[in-house]
Design an enzyme around this catalytic site. Sequence first.
Site, PDB file in Angstrom:
ATOM      1  CE1 TYR A  71      54.523  37.920  44.048  1.00 53.36           C
ATOM      2  CE2 TYR A  71      56.132  38.566  42.401  1.00 53.36           C
ATOM      3  CZ  TYR A  71      54.949  38.795  43.079  1.00 53.36           C
ATOM      4  OH  TYR A  71      54.213  39.916  42.808  1.00 53.36           O
ATOM      5  CG  ASN A 107      45.127  39.246  52.631  1.00 51.46           C
ATOM      6  OD1 ASN A 107      45.299  40.363  52.151  1.00 51.46           O
ATOM      7  ND2 ASN A 107      44.786  39.061  53.884  1.00 51.46           N
ATOM      8  CG  HIS A 124      44.195  40.880  44.628  1.00 47.85           C
ATOM      9  ND1 HIS A 124      44.452  41.900  45.504  1.00 47.85           N
ATOM     10  CD2 HIS A 124      43.281  41.377  43.748  1.00 47.85           C
ATOM     11  CE1 HIS A 124      43.733  42.977  45.187  1.00 47.85           C
ATOM     12  NE2 HIS A 124      43.009  42.677  44.126  1.00 47.85           N
ATOM     13  CB  CYS A 136      50.508  25.761  27.724  1.00 45.67           C
ATOM     14  SG  CYS A 136      51.218  24.190  27.299  1.00 45.67           S
ATOM     15  CB  THR A 200      41.651  46.472  52.840  1.00 47.49           C
ATOM     16  OG1 THR A 200      42.061  46.968  51.552  1.00 47.49           O
ATOM     17  CG2 THR A 200      40.197  46.824  53.061  1.00 47.49           C
ATOM     18  CB  ALA A 243      42.084  42.265  62.299  1.00 45.56           C
TER      19      ALA A 243
END
Length: 252
Positions: A71, A107, A124, A136, A200, A243
């Site tokens: 990530y 996205n 998302h 926590c 999509t 697009a």
Amino acid sequence: MAPDDDGLAQVRGWIADADRIAVLTGAGISAESGSPTFRDAQSGLWAKFDPARLASPEGFAADPALVWGWYASRRDGVRQAQPNAAHRALADWAAVHRGRLAVVTQNVDDLHQRAGSRDVIRLHGDILEDRWFDTCRRQERGEPPCDPASARAGEPPTCADCGNRVRPGVVWFGEPLPVAALDAAEQAARRCALMLVVGTSGAVYPAAGLARTARRHGARVVIVNPHESELDDVADLCLRGPAATLLPRLLA
Ligand code: OAD
């Protein structure tokens, strides 16, 4: 095959007539900003990486450093990417036609927002957000939760107090969508007169179901995608093309 002028003119007419428009976007709208999609057979992220290892709570628990590192590199890509003409066309149109356009995105990048779109409904999550992996401990005790920004450096960073790990703020496989975002998206789908489904594959639910909801509630559905999608059966019209070329022509 590029869409013919008749198809574009027809959709422009529907846009002009619609009091409310919902736009459902996916990874394809960011493709021309240089971001990989998920399901492209060669370049898609899920063609090269295993989503079970990299995009699930179980994968993170098994190898947090691997997931955090993946990530981190995707975050770098998002920060370097710039909004393209498709993101800008939506933001510019909404700025002129206030209150008529709702952007619902799958996205996790921030390209709609950086193009100027406001109140984007993010189904998302947000890849640039840090959150705790587990609830926590302080929060469990009824105290104010620890701030992920104060986590101790590491891969992933961890809470100096209880060792809780920081994770990216995206929705992983097997996790529920944020309730408020899903509610807002469903409301936009039910109320719109026209839904544009842009970039999509329509393979992931509940997001893809929004196009079916819109159709059921009487909206026209238009797909903007260079390739076939799993939502083509819902569409009144499929505009086959990228697009960043088509949205400026539709929304100019
Ligand atoms: P996909 O990778 O499934 O689909 C991308 C779509 O974009 C394909 O249908 C392409 O044909 C189309 N496309 C490619 N280039 C385009 C362009 N220039 N203009 C328009 N369309 C183009 O991506 P998503 O449908 O967004 O989940 O995937 C849905 C979810 O699956 C993602 O949000 C992600 C993933 O697992 C999470 O991150 C939680």
